[in-house]
Design an enzyme around this catalytic site. Structure first.
Site, PDB file in Angstrom:
ATOM      1  N   ARG A 178      -3.323 -10.528   4.306  1.00 12.08           N
ATOM      2  CA  ARG A 178      -3.693 -10.538   2.884  1.00 12.08           C
ATOM      3  C   ARG A 178      -2.549  -9.903   2.113  1.00 12.08           C
ATOM      4  O   ARG A 178      -2.221  -8.746   2.335  1.00 12.08           O
ATOM      5  CB  ARG A 178      -4.984  -9.756   2.676  1.00 12.08           C
ATOM      6  CG  ARG A 178      -5.505  -9.716   1.249  1.00 12.08           C
ATOM      7  CD  ARG A 178      -6.782  -8.889   1.174  1.00 12.08           C
ATOM      8  NE  ARG A 178      -7.359  -8.875  -0.162  1.00 12.08           N
ATOM      9  CZ  ARG A 178      -7.038  -8.012  -1.126  1.00 12.08           C
ATOM     10  NH1 ARG A 178      -6.119  -7.074  -0.877  1.00 12.08           N
ATOM     11  NH2 ARG A 178      -7.618  -8.060  -2.297  1.00 12.08           N
ATOM     12  N   LYS A 193       0.818  -1.213   0.000  1.00 16.01           N
ATOM     13  CA  LYS A 193       0.000   0.000   0.000  1.00 16.01           C
ATOM     14  C   LYS A 193       0.850   1.260   0.000  1.00 16.01           C
ATOM     15  O   LYS A 193       2.041   1.250   0.315  1.00 16.01           O
ATOM     16  CB  LYS A 193      -0.989  -0.040   1.160  1.00 16.01           C
ATOM     17  CG  LYS A 193      -2.066  -1.100   0.910  1.00 16.01           C
ATOM     18  CD  LYS A 193      -3.216  -1.068   1.886  1.00 16.01           C
ATOM     19  CE  LYS A 193      -4.302  -2.053   1.419  1.00 16.01           C
ATOM     20  NZ  LYS A 193      -5.410  -2.147   2.389  1.00 16.01           N
TER      21      LYS A 193
END
Length: 284
Positions: free
Chosen positions: A259, A219
């Site tokens: 994840r 991210k």
């Protein structure tokens, strides 16, 4: 015990591999829009040690445009059907009840709803009827406006309270408590400092009493942390080591699963962590 139960009661952190079958996801958009390529990659992540593969047909990157349900279904269902036939455990990454129901019918085991049930009021009913695991992520709005919604008095306590509301609504809809998983929603209506605060205080979310899914993989706040001398953020494919580090720290804090895009590296790092004999998950 069915496959969903085995995942929920795993004795070690679950590794969820990311499979985006979209042209515009922030990290790997366009690589797996072809069904054959997507199926091959999903199977490869499973061989690398992923416990479940998360198939998504709509990008949720900041600023992404929405697609309609027909398009989303056309992207995910052929991939899900083929991977299920190959024996690969799957979750479906969707905010639409219609897509979730079709994916479950095709053999998916888990619904991963990044809206926490807010985007589609029918989602919790679908999960309740199927009696399947449901991931409720903290969310405040769709991708187009998520950054303007990153306003908190105390991000940890606000996210904790809002996740508690999503849990209550799911339970009221008939979802069993032992089917719920929560996700702090890193990067969704949160800036870098807020993501780091949530990562540092996962214990406050674990105190809610539900398994926590941690999804920091590649991210943008990791890219900002690793910015070059000119201030340019590290691109997504250069964030693997940072992602792996966050996964190990989250596992030590006691999360249920991580994840990730980089399955092999994450599986290897978690094996090293467990070999120390001091994994936080066991100690809880």
């Amino acid at each position: 015990m069915d496959d969903g139960d085995r995942l929920l009661h795993s004795a070690r952190p679950v590794v969820m591999g990311v499979l985006n079958v979209t042209p515009d996801s922030f990290s790997d958009g366009g690589r797996y829009t072809d069904v054959e390529a997507a199926v091959a990659y999903g199977a490869e992540m499973c061989r690398q040690g992923a416990d479940i593969i998360d198939v998504g047909g709509e990008s949720t990157r900041p600023g992404a445009d929405r697609v309609d349900a027909k398009t989303e279904l056309a992207r995910v269902l052929p991939v899900i059907s083929a991977l299920v036939a190959a024996g690969v455990p799957l979750s479906v990454d969707t905010t639409r009840a219609e897509v979730a129901a079709a994916a479950l019918d095709a053999g998916a085991l888990v619904i991963n709803d990044v809206s926490g049930g807010l985007a589609d009021p029918e989602m919790t009913g679908v999960a309740a009827a199927a009696d399947c695991p449901l991931v409720l992520m903290h969310w405040r709005g769709h991708s187009r406006r998520m950054y303007e919604l990153a306003q908190y008095d105390d991000v940890v306590e606000d996210v904790r309270r809002e996740l508690g509301q999503r849990i209550e609504e799911a339970l009221a809809a008939g979802v069993r408590a032992d089917r719920l998983i929560i996700d702090p929603g890193l990067g969704f209506a949160k800036n870098a400092a807020q993501n780091w605060a949530l990562s540092a205080h996962l214990d406050r979310l674990l105190d809610l009493g539900y398994p926590v899914l941690y999804a920091a993989s590649r991210k943008s706040y990791l890219g900002s942390l690793l910015a070059g001398p000119d201030g340019s953020p590290r691109p997504p494919d250069g964030r693997t080591a940072a992602t792996v580090a966050t996964s190990v720290l989250a596992a030590a804090a006691g999360v249920w699963g991580v994840r990730v895009h980089d399955v092999r590296q994450t599986v290897d790092a978690l094996a090293v962590w467990r070999a120390t004999g001091r994994p936080g998950l066991v100690a809880r």
